[in-house]
Design a protein around this motif. Sequence first.
Motif, mmCIF file in Angstrom:
data_model
loop_
_atom_site.group_PDB
_atom_site.id
_atom_site.type_symbol
_atom_site.label_atom_id
_atom_site.label_comp_id
_atom_site.label_asym_id
_atom_site.label_seq_id
_atom_site.Cartn_x
_atom_site.Cartn_y
_atom_site.Cartn_z
ATOM 1 N N SER A 1 52.910 61.039 8.856
ATOM 2 C CA SER A 1 53.464 61.532 10.121
ATOM 3 C C SER A 1 52.481 62.397 10.891
ATOM 4 C CB SER A 1 54.752 62.322 9.862
ATOM 5 O OG SER A 1 54.485 63.455 9.039
ATOM 6 N N LYS A 2 51.531 62.995 10.198
ATOM 7 C CA LYS A 2 50.522 63.840 10.838
ATOM 8 C C LYS A 2 49.136 63.207 10.817
ATOM 9 C CE LYS A 2 53.022 68.110 9.907
ATOM 10 N NZ LYS A 2 53.439 68.218 11.326
ATOM 11 N N LYS A 3 49.057 61.946 10.350
ATOM 12 C CA LYS A 3 47.775 61.245 10.251
ATOM 13 C C LYS A 3 46.757 62.105 9.503
ATOM 14 C CE LYS A 3 49.367 57.914 12.830
ATOM 15 N NZ LYS A 3 49.718 56.605 12.237
ATOM 16 N N MET A 4 47.216 62.759 8.448
ATOM 17 C CA MET A 4 46.432 63.794 7.789
ATOM 18 C C MET A 4 46.152 63.458 6.326
ATOM 19 S SD MET A 4 47.515 67.811 7.161
ATOM 20 C CE MET A 4 47.850 68.091 8.901
ATOM 21 N N VAL A 5 44.938 63.804 5.879
ATOM 22 C CA VAL A 5 44.565 63.767 4.466
ATOM 23 C C VAL A 5 44.035 65.148 4.113
ATOM 24 C CG1 VAL A 5 43.007 62.782 2.744
ATOM 25 C CG2 VAL A 5 43.988 61.312 4.524
ATOM 26 N N VAL A 6 44.496 65.688 2.985
ATOM 27 C CA VAL A 6 44.037 66.990 2.507
ATOM 28 C C VAL A 6 43.487 66.813 1.091
ATOM 29 C CG1 VAL A 6 44.665 69.391 2.000
ATOM 30 C CG2 VAL A 6 45.776 68.168 3.899
ATOM 31 N N ILE A 7 42.299 67.356 0.854
ATOM 32 C CA ILE A 7 41.643 67.245 -0.447
ATOM 33 C C ILE A 7 41.420 68.644 -1.013
ATOM 34 C CG2 ILE A 7 39.585 66.461 -1.680
ATOM 35 C CD1 ILE A 7 41.222 64.179 -0.432
ATOM 36 N N ARG A 8 41.708 68.819 -2.306
ATOM 37 C CA ARG A 8 41.353 70.054 -3.008
ATOM 38 C C ARG A 8 40.781 69.683 -4.354
ATOM 39 N NH1 ARG A 8 41.909 73.270 -7.937
ATOM 40 N NH2 ARG A 8 41.714 75.457 -7.316
ATOM 41 N N MET A 9 39.580 70.194 -4.666
ATOM 42 C CA MET A 9 38.979 70.063 -5.983
ATOM 43 C C MET A 9 38.688 71.465 -6.525
ATOM 44 S SD MET A 9 36.191 66.965 -5.656
ATOM 45 C CE MET A 9 36.604 65.326 -6.252
ATOM 46 N N GLY A 10 38.699 71.602 -7.841
ATOM 47 C CA GLY A 10 38.360 72.894 -8.407
ATOM 48 C C GLY A 10 38.879 73.082 -9.809
ATOM 49 N N ASP A 11 38.780 74.311 -10.294
ATOM 50 C CA ASP A 11 39.395 74.686 -11.554
ATOM 51 C C ASP A 11 40.876 74.983 -11.316
ATOM 52 O OD1 ASP A 11 37.049 74.532 -13.150
ATOM 53 O OD2 ASP A 11 36.383 76.461 -12.343
ATOM 54 N N ALA A 12 41.622 75.160 -12.400
ATOM 55 C CA ALA A 12 43.050 75.439 -12.273
ATOM 56 C C ALA A 12 43.278 76.677 -11.425
ATOM 57 C CB ALA A 12 43.674 75.631 -13.651
ATOM 58 N N ALA A 13 44.223 76.576 -10.497
ATOM 59 C CA ALA A 13 44.524 77.709 -9.623
ATOM 60 C C ALA A 13 45.038 78.901 -10.426
ATOM 61 C CB ALA A 13 45.542 77.299 -8.571
ATOM 62 N N ASP A 14 45.822 78.621 -11.421
ATOM 63 C CA ASP A 14 46.358 79.677 -12.284
ATOM 64 C C ASP A 14 46.076 79.299 -13.730
ATOM 65 O OD1 ASP A 14 47.572 81.480 -10.242
ATOM 66 O OD2 ASP A 14 48.730 79.701 -9.783
ATOM 67 N N SER A 15 47.086 78.903 -14.465
ATOM 68 C CA SER A 15 46.868 78.430 -15.831
ATOM 69 C C SER A 15 46.681 76.919 -15.798
ATOM 70 C CB SER A 15 48.061 78.794 -16.716
ATOM 71 O OG SER A 15 49.261 78.243 -16.176
ATOM 72 N N VAL A 16 46.225 76.352 -16.897
ATOM 73 C CA VAL A 16 46.035 74.905 -16.975
ATOM 74 C C VAL A 16 47.365 74.206 -16.755
ATOM 75 C CG1 VAL A 16 45.404 73.009 -18.509
ATOM 76 C CG2 VAL A 16 44.079 75.130 -18.543
#
Length: 358
Positions: free
Chosen positions: A323-338
């Motif tokens: 609906s927003k013609k949008m792609v969002v990518i996030r890479m990284g280590d765990a934000a909090d716990s695994v």
Amino acid sequence: MNKIIAFFALTLLVGCNTENVDTTPTNPTEEAMYFPPNDGNVVWETKSLSSLGWHSNAVQPLVDYLTLKNTKSFMILVNGRIVMEYYLNGHTATTPWYWASAGKTLTATVTGIAQDEGIININNKVSTYLGTGWTSAPLAKENMITCKHLLTMTSGLDDSLGDDVSPANLQYKADAGTRWAYHNVYVKLQDVIAQASGQTWTTYFNNKLRDKIGMTGGAWIQQDGLSVYWSTTRNMARFGLLALNKGKWNNTTVVSEIYFTDATNTSQNINLAYGYLWWLNGKTSFHLPQSQFEFPGTLIPNAPSDMYAALGKNDQKIYVVPSKKMVVIRMGDAADSVNMALSDFDNVLWQKINALYQ
């Protein structure tokens, strides 16, 4: 110091006279879709926040949260153009990172390609391609398991026995199709495709998907007994853009829209928030890995209801919002716990993304 690359097209054009630039917000649903070139050219068109009517004062709170939560890279595409691109906590644009279970959607997509080519049928039993004895389930129970059951996490095999997918570790728990359980047995689809195509999984994947959308340099690497995909952030974004366009890359059909539509809609009646290895937002209930409990409500309340997502361990994310013609990518280590796929991080992150345009 964190290395940050942010694209805001109108403000980064050094020395450009912007006096006559039209900054009227554009409607993403009316703008032509853009696909970056496949020839290794690093040029990728950008889009400024101001041209979208987004709020620049919401950027820093988002970046601060991403940095705090162990993020290595973050991207937003709108109509294929880069709106935001950040590399944090020592990561760079050329550094590969693992997709973890977000890469399940690569397997799902290549399975669709193989079906489009007529070398497999997802409704056929797995033993049609692998022979009998690929599990330690009774033969009659093993023969109930189709490729579609692997795509939908409804094989009925015991998910409590760990990641090992050798026959001895694939044991009967319930009849196929009667129980949803997050299980790495899906990886057997790679063996199915290798057997049916007469090629290695990697060769077929590279020829039919990776190279067609310019995901140069990405590779499958053995990790903890499983084949895990590693790539740069932009390569992950390319796949997200393919997903946004339901299997088309520019004017080329990589996987049929019919299959991709099935893949990104409810695939069985147990976990409504699951397609063919894709997670689905906006449903009335959902199941989570390592649990048989049905949770009421939508998967990520703050995210758009039409969003579908590839979610991997330690918060690897591809969010696709038609609906927003949008792609969002996030890479990284765990934000909090695994974690296996989902966490509170998803909901808070979307709260901060929403602040960009609401």
